[in-house]
Write an enzyme that holds these catalytic residues in place. Sequence first.
Site, mmCIF file in Angstrom:
data_model
loop_
_atom_site.group_PDB
_atom_site.id
_atom_site.type_symbol
_atom_site.label_atom_id
_atom_site.label_comp_id
_atom_site.label_asym_id
_atom_site.label_seq_id
_atom_site.Cartn_x
_atom_site.Cartn_y
_atom_site.Cartn_z
ATOM 1 N N HIS A 25 0.839 -1.205 0.000
ATOM 2 C CA HIS A 25 0.000 0.000 0.000
ATOM 3 C C HIS A 25 0.876 1.259 0.000
ATOM 4 C CE1 HIS A 25 -3.522 2.491 1.420
ATOM 5 N NE2 HIS A 25 -2.511 3.233 1.864
ATOM 6 N N GLU A 26 1.823 1.314 0.920
ATOM 7 C CA GLU A 26 2.674 2.499 1.031
ATOM 8 C C GLU A 26 3.602 2.652 -0.175
ATOM 9 O OE1 GLU A 26 2.026 4.697 3.128
ATOM 10 O OE2 GLU A 26 0.651 3.477 4.326
ATOM 11 N N HIS A 29 1.932 4.869 -2.708
ATOM 12 C CA HIS A 29 2.103 6.294 -2.409
ATOM 13 C C HIS A 29 3.528 6.746 -2.733
ATOM 14 C CE1 HIS A 29 -1.791 6.601 -0.610
ATOM 15 N NE2 HIS A 29 -1.512 5.884 0.455
#
Length: 435
Positions: A25-26, A29
Amino acid sequence: MTEVLLYTLGIVLFAFGLLVSIAWHELGHLSTAKLFGIRVPQYMVGFGPTIWSKKRGETEYGIKAIPAGGYIRMIGMFPPGDDGRIEARSTSPWRSMIEDAREASYEELKPGDETRLFYTRRPWKRVIVMFAGPFMNLVLAAALFFGSMMTLGIEGQTTGVAGVQKCVIEQSEKRETCAPGDPVSPAFKAGLKEGDKIVAFNGTPVSDWDVLSDRIRDTIGPATVTVERAGQRIDLHPTLVTNKVPKKDEDGRVVQPLAYIDAGYLGFASKTEVAPLTFGETTDRMTDLLENGVHSVIALPGKIPGLWDATFGDGERADDSPVGVVGAARLTGELMTVDAPPERILVMFMNLLVMFNVSLFLFNMLPLLPLDGGHIAGALWESVRRHTARIFKRPDPGPFDVARLMPAAYVVAGVFVCFTLLVLAADIVNPVKLT
């Protein structure tokens, strides 16, 4: 002893899957932020004390002690205040929340970072950066789901005969033993046997259980059932009767809670087997999974009273009750101790990770700060404001100050923390069981 080791292994595997999901997920980003030239000082998996970290380039990569989330730190998440200042300077608690958040986003500002601030990027770029995290969870969920469904498959009903009911029993009665006066079942009377495979119904070939089930339900009276038995095809001629059977939804699944309707009845148990799904079947199931996830998120507030009663009262924990990280880890531990083929356990384990990643995607897309969806909503609103000003030839209103919403973000965060603690307590006191 073996069971304890397997249970522990399940928890360890889930923890590893959780960390991978958060890191993935990170990474969404991080990669898009760097793509658009935003400086990212930190990439961390977990919260609390740092266990390990290493600086590579301008970013510190690390793992923290509590695997309950993760974050990347981007410079300039919020624009300066109306007076151009970024430091906290107010005694008002609500105003301090705004100014503290603004100041924190500039903590590691260095000379030359003026052109690398998050808020200076065009709204569509900020939307991509914030959406990339949840999207990575959706990609991971799809990869795991399609991989497991199209290679290992799932257990499903077939047109094979696993057993024949000797008498007609209303399925709503939930009994298996025939009682005096029960009529003989059409299947038993017609000579259907265990091991048969139904290949046609009333002259029309059938190879799918759902199709066969629907045709049986729609038929009351004489019928022709063609079966394969010992390499030969045999026509049987049962007379189907009316019986109380579970109601199905439009997708052919038994509705929950159980409801019963009058329909045609033959009287046999279908054989189940594990088989891979086609790409189309897997896509349909993935779509259903997402739709059910959306409905679950919408229905979440209504499940809180039942969750509270199951934790602090004498209520039962519902099967569809919300489950947290601890509950999911316990389920994975139980799963590893189940007496089932390894491939079935693997599919169920992967499905748990799929549901976890789908949940991460859906929750983060809620248009609320501090979730990713809140930042996406802020960037979209800024775009609308600027386009509207341009159309009506008004002055550019400038960047939308998301920091002004921080008091509401603290309220939302407080609600999520309380809900998380409630689920944690329920998972410890009255956990959902795999059975």
